[in-house]
Design a protein around this motif. Structure first.
Motif, PDB file in Angstrom:
ATOM      1  N   LEU A  45       0.572 -16.630 -15.333  1.00 33.90           N
ATOM      2  CA  LEU A  45       0.231 -15.368 -15.991  1.00 33.90           C
ATOM      3  C   LEU A  45      -0.600 -14.449 -15.092  1.00 33.90           C
ATOM      4  N   ASP A  46      -1.631 -14.993 -14.429  1.00 31.78           N
ATOM      5  CA  ASP A  46      -2.499 -14.169 -13.572  1.00 31.78           C
ATOM      6  C   ASP A  46      -1.717 -13.550 -12.428  1.00 31.78           C
ATOM      7  N   ASP A  47      -0.849 -14.383 -11.814  1.00 31.90           N
ATOM      8  CA  ASP A  47      -0.047 -13.870 -10.699  1.00 31.90           C
ATOM      9  C   ASP A  47       0.921 -12.795 -11.170  1.00 31.90           C
ATOM     10  N   CYS A  48       1.516 -13.023 -12.337  1.00 37.79           N
ATOM     11  CA  CYS A  48       2.443 -12.039 -12.904  1.00 37.79           C
ATOM     12  C   CYS A  48       1.719 -10.727 -13.202  1.00 37.79           C
ATOM     13  N   ARG A  49       0.512 -10.836 -13.753  1.00 36.33           N
ATOM     14  CA  ARG A  49      -0.285  -9.648 -14.059  1.00 36.33           C
ATOM     15  C   ARG A  49      -0.591  -8.865 -12.779  1.00 36.33           C
ATOM     16  N   GLN A  51       1.043  -8.932  -9.855  1.00 35.11           N
ATOM     17  CA  GLN A  51       2.257  -8.353  -9.272  1.00 35.11           C
ATOM     18  C   GLN A  51       2.695  -7.102 -10.029  1.00 35.11           C
ATOM     19  N   LEU A  52       2.627  -7.170 -11.326  1.00 36.93           N
ATOM     20  CA  LEU A  52       2.996  -6.013 -12.140  1.00 36.93           C
ATOM     21  C   LEU A  52       2.026  -4.866 -11.910  1.00 36.93           C
ATOM     22  N   SER A  53       0.743  -5.185 -11.856  1.00 34.43           N
ATOM     23  CA  SER A  53      -0.285  -4.167 -11.631  1.00 34.43           C
ATOM     24  C   SER A  53      -0.091  -3.478 -10.280  1.00 34.43           C
ATOM     25  N   LEU A  54       0.224  -4.257  -9.248  1.00 38.13           N
ATOM     26  CA  LEU A  54       0.422  -3.700  -7.907  1.00 38.13           C
ATOM     27  C   LEU A  54       1.629  -2.765  -7.868  1.00 38.13           C
ATOM     28  N   ARG A  55       2.702  -3.164  -8.530  1.00 34.74           N
ATOM     29  CA  ARG A  55       3.900  -2.323  -8.523  1.00 34.74           C
ATOM     30  C   ARG A  55       3.687  -1.034  -9.330  1.00 34.74           C
ATOM     31  N   CYS A  56       2.957  -1.153 -10.405  1.00 35.15           N
ATOM     32  CA  CYS A  56       2.598   0.057 -11.162  1.00 35.15           C
ATOM     33  C   CYS A  56       1.746   0.988 -10.299  1.00 35.15           C
ATOM     34  N   LEU A  57       0.772   0.407  -9.599  1.00 33.42           N
ATOM     35  CA  LEU A  57      -0.091   1.187  -8.723  1.00 33.42           C
ATOM     36  C   LEU A  57       0.716   1.881  -7.638  1.00 33.42           C
ATOM     37  N   MET A  58       1.657   1.157  -7.046  1.00 36.17           N
ATOM     38  CA  MET A  58       2.457   1.699  -5.949  1.00 36.17           C
ATOM     39  C   MET A  58       3.276   2.904  -6.400  1.00 36.17           C
ATOM     40  N   TRP A  59       4.034   2.750  -7.501  1.00 41.50           N
ATOM     41  CA  TRP A  59       4.909   3.822  -7.962  1.00 41.50           C
ATOM     42  C   TRP A  59       4.123   4.999  -8.533  1.00 41.50           C
ATOM     43  N   LYS A  91      -9.026   7.828  -0.887  1.00 41.75           N
ATOM     44  CA  LYS A  91      -8.804   6.994  -2.067  1.00 41.75           C
ATOM     45  C   LYS A  91      -7.413   6.371  -2.033  1.00 41.75           C
ATOM     46  N   PHE A  92      -6.401   7.178  -1.762  1.00 40.49           N
ATOM     47  CA  PHE A  92      -5.033   6.660  -1.742  1.00 40.49           C
ATOM     48  C   PHE A  92      -4.799   5.764  -0.536  1.00 40.49           C
ATOM     49  N   SER A  93      -5.525   6.003   0.529  1.00 40.05           N
ATOM     50  CA  SER A  93      -5.423   5.129   1.703  1.00 40.05           C
ATOM     51  C   SER A  93      -5.894   3.723   1.361  1.00 40.05           C
ATOM     52  N   LYS A  94      -6.930   3.631   0.533  1.00 43.47           N
ATOM     53  CA  LYS A  94      -7.406   2.320   0.082  1.00 43.47           C
ATOM     54  C   LYS A  94      -6.359   1.637  -0.795  1.00 43.47           C
ATOM     55  N   ASN A  95      -5.667   2.437  -1.620  1.00 45.89           N
ATOM     56  CA  ASN A  95      -4.572   1.879  -2.416  1.00 45.89           C
ATOM     57  C   ASN A  95      -3.483   1.304  -1.509  1.00 45.89           C
ATOM     58  N   CYS A  96      -3.180   2.051  -0.455  1.00 47.88           N
ATOM     59  CA  CYS A  96      -2.153   1.597   0.490  1.00 47.88           C
ATOM     60  C   CYS A  96      -2.557   0.282   1.152  1.00 47.88           C
ATOM     61  N   MET A  97      -3.816   0.169   1.522  1.00 44.03           N
ATOM     62  CA  MET A  97      -4.305  -1.063   2.154  1.00 44.03           C
ATOM     63  C   MET A  97      -4.190  -2.247   1.188  1.00 44.03           C
ATOM     64  N   ARG A  98      -4.508  -2.001  -0.075  1.00 43.80           N
ATOM     65  CA  ARG A  98      -4.409  -3.059  -1.082  1.00 43.80           C
ATOM     66  C   ARG A  98      -2.956  -3.484  -1.265  1.00 43.80           C
ATOM     67  N   LEU A  99      -2.052  -2.512  -1.324  1.00 46.16           N
ATOM     68  CA  LEU A  99      -0.628  -2.817  -1.486  1.00 46.16           C
ATOM     69  C   LEU A  99      -0.086  -3.565  -0.273  1.00 46.16           C
ATOM     70  N   GLU A 100      -0.499  -3.112   0.911  1.00 50.50           N
ATOM     71  CA  GLU A 100      -0.016  -3.726   2.148  1.00 50.50           C
ATOM     72  C   GLU A 100      -0.485  -5.182   2.258  1.00 50.50           C
ATOM     73  N   LYS A 101      -1.670  -5.431   1.734  1.00 51.16           N
ATOM     74  CA  LYS A 101      -2.242  -6.773   1.808  1.00 51.16           C
ATOM     75  C   LYS A 101      -1.600  -7.727   0.813  1.00 51.16           C
ATOM     76  N   ASN A 102      -1.149  -7.223  -0.350  1.00 47.66           N
ATOM     77  CA  ASN A 102      -0.730  -8.105  -1.442  1.00 47.66           C
ATOM     78  C   ASN A 102       0.752  -8.045  -1.798  1.00 47.66           C
ATOM     79  N   LEU A 103       1.483  -7.105  -1.191  1.00 45.48           N
ATOM     80  CA  LEU A 103       2.915  -7.015  -1.473  1.00 45.48           C
ATOM     81  C   LEU A 103       3.729  -7.207  -0.202  1.00 45.48           C
ATOM     82  N   GLU A 104       4.924  -7.664  -0.369  1.00 44.01           N
ATOM     83  CA  GLU A 104       5.835  -7.735   0.764  1.00 44.01           C
ATOM     84  C   GLU A 104       6.178  -6.313   1.208  1.00 44.01           C
TER      85      GLU A 104
END
Length: 309
Positions: A45-49, A51-59, A91-104
Motif C-alpha cells: 500500500l505505501d509503495d502504491c501510494r 508511486q501514484l503520488s509521484l505520477r500525479c505530481l509529475m503530470w 520550486k519546480f526544480s525540486k519537484n524534478c529532482m524528487r521525480l528523477e530520484k524516485n521514478l524510472e
C-alpha cells in the motif's frame, strides 16, 4: 495537451479510488481490532501510494508549468517579474529532482525538467538585462556579444519568449558580468558625486580677531575630517577593479583633494607667520629700525586682511 488533460483526469480518478480503498482498509482494520483479530497488513500500500503520488505530481507539475510558460512567454520583457519566475522555477526544480530520484526515466519527466531548466537558466540574464544601471556603452557591449545590433528590450513586441528564442543562455556569464560592471560603475560614480557634493557645501570659517585686527581662519576640524574621508574614499574608488571608465575623473578628484590639503597647510602656515610678524612690527622701535621691511610688511598685511574679509 488534450491527452495530458485526459491523463490527469485519469490520475485524479485513480487517486479518488485509492483514497476510498484506503479508507475502507482503515475501517476493516478497526473492525478486526474490535473482533480481537490480527489486523491485515497491506504490504504494497505505501509503495502504491508513493508511486501514484509521484505520477500525479509529475503530470500536474507539467500542466501547471505549461500554463505559466504560456503566460510568461507573452509577457512584455520590461514587465517580467524575474524574482517570481526564479522562485517558481526553483520550486519546480525540486519537484524534478524528487521525480528523477524516485521514478524510472520517462519522456514526461524529461520534458518537465528541460522546460524548468530553460527558464531557470534564463532568469539571471533577465535580471541582468533589466538592470537600470546599464548605459549605452554597456548595451553596445551586449549587442555585439549576442550579435543582435538592433536589440531593443523596450519594444512592446519584445517578450520573454523573444529573448529565450535568441538562445542567449550561452552568454549568461558574460552578460551577468557586464551588468555587474554597470552596477559597480554606478556605485562608484555615486561615491564620486558624494565627494563633489561634500566640497560644494563646505565653507572655510573665519572669525574676527581683535588682537591682530583681522579676520583669521578658525575651526578647521571639519575641513581636516573632510580631507581625510575624501582622500580615503577616492583611494578606495581608485582601488576598485570596476573603476576603468571613471579613472580619469577619480584621479582628477584625488589631485584636487591633495591640492586643497596643501593649500590649507600653506594657509595655516601663512597665517601663523603673519600673526608672528605682526606682533614684531607693531613695535615703534622696530618700525624705525627697519623702515623698508616695515613698508613691505604693511603691503602684506593689507593684502592678507583684504583676502580674509
Amino acid at each position: 495537451m488534450e491527452k495530458m488533460f485526459e491523463v490527469i483526469q485519469e490520475l485524479d480518478d485513480f487517486e479518488a479510488k485509492f483514497k476510498e480503498l484506503e479508507s475502507r482498509k482503515d475501517l476493516y482494520n478497526d473492525w478486526q481490532i474490535v473482533l480481537e483479530t490480527t489486523p491485515t497488513v497491506f504490504e504494497n500500500l505505501d509503495d502504491c501510494r508513493e508511486q501514484l503520488s509521484l505520477r500525479c505530481l509529475m503530470w500536474r507539475s507539467l500542466s501547471e508549468w505549461l500554463d505559466m510558460n504560456d503566460k510568461w512567454y507573452k509577457t512584455k520583457f520590461n514587465e517580467v517579474d524575474a524574482k517570481d519566475i526564479a522562485a517558481k522555477a526553483e520550486k519546480f526544480s525540486k519537484n524534478c529532482m524528487r521525480l528523477e530520484k524516485n521514478l524510472e526515466p520517462n519522456p514526461i519527466q524529461e520534458r518537465l525538467k528541460n522546460l524548468v531548466n530553460t527558464f531557470k537558466e534564463a532568469m539571471p540574464i533577465v535580471t541582468a538585462l533589466r538592470n537600470d544601471k546599464l548605459t549605452e556603452r554597456h548595451w553596445d557591449e551586449i549587442k555585439i556579444l549576442i550579435n543582435q545590433k538592433e536589440l531593443d528590450i523596450t519594444r512592446d513586441d519584445f517578450t520573454l519568449k523573444a529573448l529565450i528564442d535568441m538562445d542567449v543562455n550561452q552568454f549568461q556569464e558574460q552578460i551577468t558580468s557586464i551588468s555587474t560592471q554597470a552596477t559597480q560603475e554606478f556605485n562608484l560614480k555615486q561615491q564620486i558625486n558624494e565627494i563633489d557634493e561634500l566640497w560644494r557645501k563646505i565653507n572655510f570659517i573665519t572669525d574676527y580677531d581683535e588682537r591682530c585686527d583681522s579676520y583669521v581662519l578658525k575651526d578647521l576640524d571639519d575641513i581636516f575630517t573632510a580631507l581625510d574621508e575624501s582622500l580615503a574614499n577616492i583611494n578606495m574608488i581608485l582601488g576598485s577593479r570596476f573603476v576603468k571608465p571613471l579613472r580619469t575623473e577619480a584621479e582628477q578628484w584625488k589631485k584636487w583633494i591633495m591640492t586643497i590639503s596643501d593649500m590649507v597647510d600653506e594657509w595655516i602656515m601663512c597665517q601663523k607667520n603673519w600673526r608672528y610678524l605682526q606682533n614684531i612690527f607693531k613695535a615703534d622701535d622696530i618700525q624705525r629700525a627697519l623702515p623698508q621691511e616695515n613698508s613691505m610688511f604693511a603691503k602684506v598685511t593689507s593684502g592678507f586682511t583684504n583676502l580674509m574679509q
